[in-house]
Design a protein around this motif. Structure first.
Motif, PDB file in Angstrom:
ATOM      1  N   GLN A   1      16.600 -17.431  25.401  1.00 19.33           N
ATOM      2  CA  GLN A   1      15.142 -17.409  25.424  1.00 19.33           C
ATOM      3  C   GLN A   1      14.596 -16.951  24.069  1.00 19.33           C
ATOM      4  N   GLY A   2      13.485 -17.527  23.672  1.00 18.66           N
ATOM      5  CA  GLY A   2      12.704 -17.022  22.556  1.00 18.66           C
ATOM      6  C   GLY A   2      11.316 -16.696  23.077  1.00 18.66           C
ATOM      7  N   VAL A   3      10.855 -15.478  22.850  1.00 16.35           N
ATOM      8  CA  VAL A   3       9.605 -15.023  23.462  1.00 16.35           C
ATOM      9  C   VAL A   3       8.526 -14.884  22.392  1.00 16.35           C
ATOM     10  N   PRO A   4       7.405 -15.594  22.538  1.00 15.07           N
ATOM     11  CA  PRO A   4       6.330 -15.461  21.550  1.00 15.07           C
ATOM     12  C   PRO A   4       5.616 -14.131  21.716  1.00 15.07           C
ATOM     13  N   PRO A   5       5.297 -13.454  20.627  1.00 16.75           N
ATOM     14  CA  PRO A   5       4.576 -12.188  20.747  1.00 16.75           C
ATOM     15  C   PRO A   5       3.110 -12.409  21.081  1.00 16.75           C
ATOM     16  N   GLN A   6       2.532 -11.433  21.737  1.00 16.80           N
ATOM     17  CA  GLN A   6       1.086 -11.401  21.919  1.00 16.80           C
ATOM     18  C   GLN A   6       0.498 -10.689  20.706  1.00 16.80           C
ATOM     19  N   ILE A   7      -0.519 -11.274  20.113  1.00 17.90           N
ATOM     20  CA  ILE A   7      -0.984 -10.855  18.795  1.00 17.90           C
ATOM     21  C   ILE A   7      -2.314 -10.121  18.903  1.00 17.90           C
ATOM     22  N   GLU A   8      -2.344  -8.923  18.337  1.00 13.87           N
ATOM     23  CA  GLU A   8      -3.579  -8.145  18.192  1.00 13.87           C
ATOM     24  C   GLU A   8      -3.809  -7.969  16.697  1.00 13.87           C
ATOM     25  N   SER A   9      -4.958  -8.389  16.202  1.00 14.33           N
ATOM     26  CA  SER A   9      -5.171  -8.369  14.757  1.00 14.33           C
ATOM     27  C   SER A   9      -6.474  -7.684  14.399  1.00 14.33           C
TER      28      SER A   9
ATOM     29  N   ASP B   1       7.473  -9.456  27.338  1.00 17.67           N
ATOM     30  CA  ASP B   1       8.372 -10.300  28.123  1.00 17.67           C
ATOM     31  C   ASP B   1       9.800 -10.309  27.578  1.00 17.67           C
ATOM     32  N   SER B   2      10.039  -9.693  26.422  1.00 15.45           N
ATOM     33  CA  SER B   2      11.387  -9.673  25.851  1.00 15.45           C
ATOM     34  C   SER B   2      12.276  -8.724  26.646  1.00 15.45           C
ATOM     35  N   ARG B   3      13.410  -9.235  27.084  1.00 17.11           N
ATOM     36  CA  ARG B   3      14.361  -8.400  27.820  1.00 17.11           C
ATOM     37  C   ARG B   3      15.378  -7.756  26.894  1.00 17.11           C
ATOM     38  N   ASP B   4      15.589  -8.337  25.731  1.00 22.37           N
ATOM     39  CA  ASP B   4      16.338  -7.676  24.669  1.00 22.37           C
ATOM     40  C   ASP B   4      15.820  -8.202  23.343  1.00 22.37           C
ATOM     41  N   ILE B   5      16.188  -7.528  22.261  1.00 23.40           N
ATOM     42  CA  ILE B   5      15.552  -7.820  20.978  1.00 23.40           C
ATOM     43  C   ILE B   5      15.923  -9.198  20.444  1.00 23.40           C
ATOM     44  N   SER B   6      17.015  -9.794  20.933  1.00 25.73           N
ATOM     45  CA  SER B   6      17.362 -11.140  20.463  1.00 25.73           C
ATOM     46  C   SER B   6      16.352 -12.180  20.934  1.00 25.73           C
ATOM     47  N   GLU B   7      15.520 -11.835  21.915  1.00 22.58           N
ATOM     48  CA  GLU B   7      14.482 -12.755  22.377  1.00 22.58           C
ATOM     49  C   GLU B   7      13.208 -12.670  21.533  1.00 22.58           C
ATOM     50  N   THR B   8      13.092 -11.617  20.736  1.00 30.44           N
ATOM     51  CA  THR B   8      11.882 -11.410  19.943  1.00 30.44           C
ATOM     52  C   THR B   8      11.921 -12.265  18.686  1.00 30.44           C
ATOM     53  N   VAL B   9      10.861 -13.006  18.445  1.00 29.15           N
ATOM     54  CA  VAL B   9      10.737 -13.849  17.259  1.00 29.15           C
ATOM     55  C   VAL B   9       9.445 -13.468  16.544  1.00 29.15           C
ATOM     56  N   ILE B  10       9.564 -13.133  15.268  1.00 30.35           N
ATOM     57  CA  ILE B  10       8.389 -12.809  14.457  1.00 30.35           C
ATOM     58  C   ILE B  10       8.127 -13.992  13.545  1.00 30.35           C
ATOM     59  N   PHE B  11       7.127 -14.789  13.892  1.00 30.54           N
ATOM     60  CA  PHE B  11       6.808 -15.950  13.070  1.00 30.54           C
ATOM     61  C   PHE B  11       5.471 -15.722  12.368  1.00 30.54           C
ATOM     62  N   PRO B  12       5.135 -16.540  11.373  1.00 33.69           N
ATOM     63  CA  PRO B  12       3.915 -16.310  10.591  1.00 33.69           C
ATOM     64  C   PRO B  12       2.666 -16.242  11.459  1.00 33.69           C
TER      65      PRO B  12
END
Length: 429
Positions: A175-183, A196-207
């Motif tokens: 799984q790749g989980v998109p972050p919810q963004i607060e700016s 929604d990330s169950r472990d850090i390998s699911e976290t993706v930091i994209f631009p």
């Protein structure tokens, strides 16, 4: 001992994986010359969808779920969040049916394979919640993933290392989980929530910021301990908008929340900045490559503002004649600050070396490697960008070193060595 014999390469590789995808925003518009007074392209798409009869929209939703629910957990939540972000631009009135909101959200989303082309330039730190077996250390590995459009994102792995050749990389989630963004538009900071990330390998930091339009590149992580004893994981990285670069800083608030802020000041608009793991004489200290040729030392009273610095180490040996820079945050050992370096030589070949800085005054270079420790071998010369061996950080466990490194800007390998062997091949300065 020769410099090339200090490290032993392990039989473990991390390769790019096109099956790992994430749902991210998709936006589009007319060229300025053709925009005119007509509705926007976003409005046109929303209008076309809402003009379909209910049976057709129901069938479309079924096809969407069949394709996406197999690949993404909680995908409906992602589409509904995207609808909420876009609804004021759609000009279709109130959309009361959640099924239509899902479809609208899907039209302004895309599935993105964030590490389909390359997985490289690794950095490594001890896991904040380290619970390894006795004698071993748990770690977090950051990696630069490249996908469609040569856009760089940051992805993560975890693992365990026993201080020798016993290295285990935990399997990455599918799984790749998109972050919810607060700016904050005025302050330029972004907070990324990944509940929604169950472990850090699911976290993706994209631009997410305009400064990152073309990529979030080359994270350099550090376990930072402030003067009050508070420990945190920080990471400097390069934000690239397609033309200009600047350094920004990621702060891990907890395992599912991250804050990204730009660094300010005359020294901040450059690549390759790496933070020392603690203050020195009450100041934050950073290494950089401000003139694209030498290693610089920067000091600041403010973590986010960097105004002054000076070069401390220039190219000297043939393998670094073009430029020299750091490979990540310094490692504190009894003898001083151990810094892995990269040098660029003939045919734009990148090699990895090291230097030792004075512990009390890191502007003093005590020793450095006249020959590279790792270099593009015959077996590792090819890749997306040939002749490149590169790293963004190493891990200490006692007097042992784990050095993850990139091969050809394409995949990641691992090497292990001993501090004493490394110091023995350095030349005093």
């Amino acid at each position: 001992m020769n410099a090339a014999d200090v490290f032993t390469t392990l039989d473990i590789l991390l390769q790019p994986d096109p099956s790992r995808t994430v749902i991210r925003p998709f936006d589009f518009g007319y060229p300025d010359a053709f925009a005119g007074d007509r509705p926007t392209r976003v409005q046109q798409v929303a209008s076309r969808l809402m003009a379909l009869d209910e049976d057709m929209r129901t069938r479309m939703l079924g096809l969407l779920h069949e394709a996406m629910r197999k690949r993404h957990r909680n995908v409906d939540d992602a589409f509904l969040r995207r609808y909420a972000e876009m609804k004021d631009r759609l000009d279709v009135g109130e959309v009361s049916d959640v099924r239509d909101r899902l479809l609208l959200g899907a039209y302004f989303s895309q599935e993105y394979a964030f590490e389909s082309a390359a997985l490289f330039n690794p950095s490594i730190v001890r896991a904040p919640d380290e619970r390894g077996d006795v004698g071993s250390v748990r770690f977090v590995l950051s990696l630069r993933g490249i996908g469609e459009g040569h856009i760089s994102s940051v992805t993560f792995r975890t693992g365990t290392w026993d201080g020798d050749r016993g290295l285990v990389i935990d399997p990455a989630s599918d799984q790749g989980v998109p972050p919810q963004i607060e700016s904050d538009d005025e302050g330029g900071w972004v907070k990324l929530h990944s509940p929604d990330s169950r472990d850090i390998s699911e976290t993706v930091i994209f631009p997410t910021l305009p400064s990152q339009r073309q990529g979030v590149e080359d994270m350099r992580l550090v376990n930072f301990t402030d003067h009050d004893g508070v420990e945190s994981v920080l990471g400097t990285y390069t934000a690239f908008d397609g033309r200009d670069t600047r350094c920004e800083l990621l702060r891990g608030i907890d395992e599912r929340t991250y804050e990204m802020r730009p660094l300010l000041g005359a020294m901040a608009g450059y690549k390759g900045m790496a933070l020392f793991p603690r203050r020195i004489d009450g100041q934050f200290v950073m290494l950089g490559r401000q003139d694209n040729e030498q290693i610089w030392l920067l000091r600041s009273d403010d973590l986010y503002t960097w105004e002054t610095g000076a070069p401390i180490m220039a190219p000297r040996y043939p393998w670094e004649f073009v430029q020299i820079g750091n490979c990540g945050s310094p490692l504190e050992i009894d003898e001083g600050w151990l810094v892995f370096t990269h040098g660029v030589g003939m045919v734009r070949g990148y090699c990895v070396g090291a230097c030792l800085l004075d512990k009390a005054d890191p502007s003093k270079v005590l020793a450095r490697t006249p020959s590279p420790l790792l270099f593009p071998s015959a077996e590792q010369r090819g890749g997306y960008v040939p002749n490149v061996t590169y790293s963004c950080g190493a891990l200490l466990h006692g007097r042992s070193i784990l050095l993850p490194y990139a091969v050809g800007d394409e995949h990641t390998a691992f090497a292990v060595g001993k501090v004493d062997d490394l110091l023995s091949v350095m030349a005093p300065q």
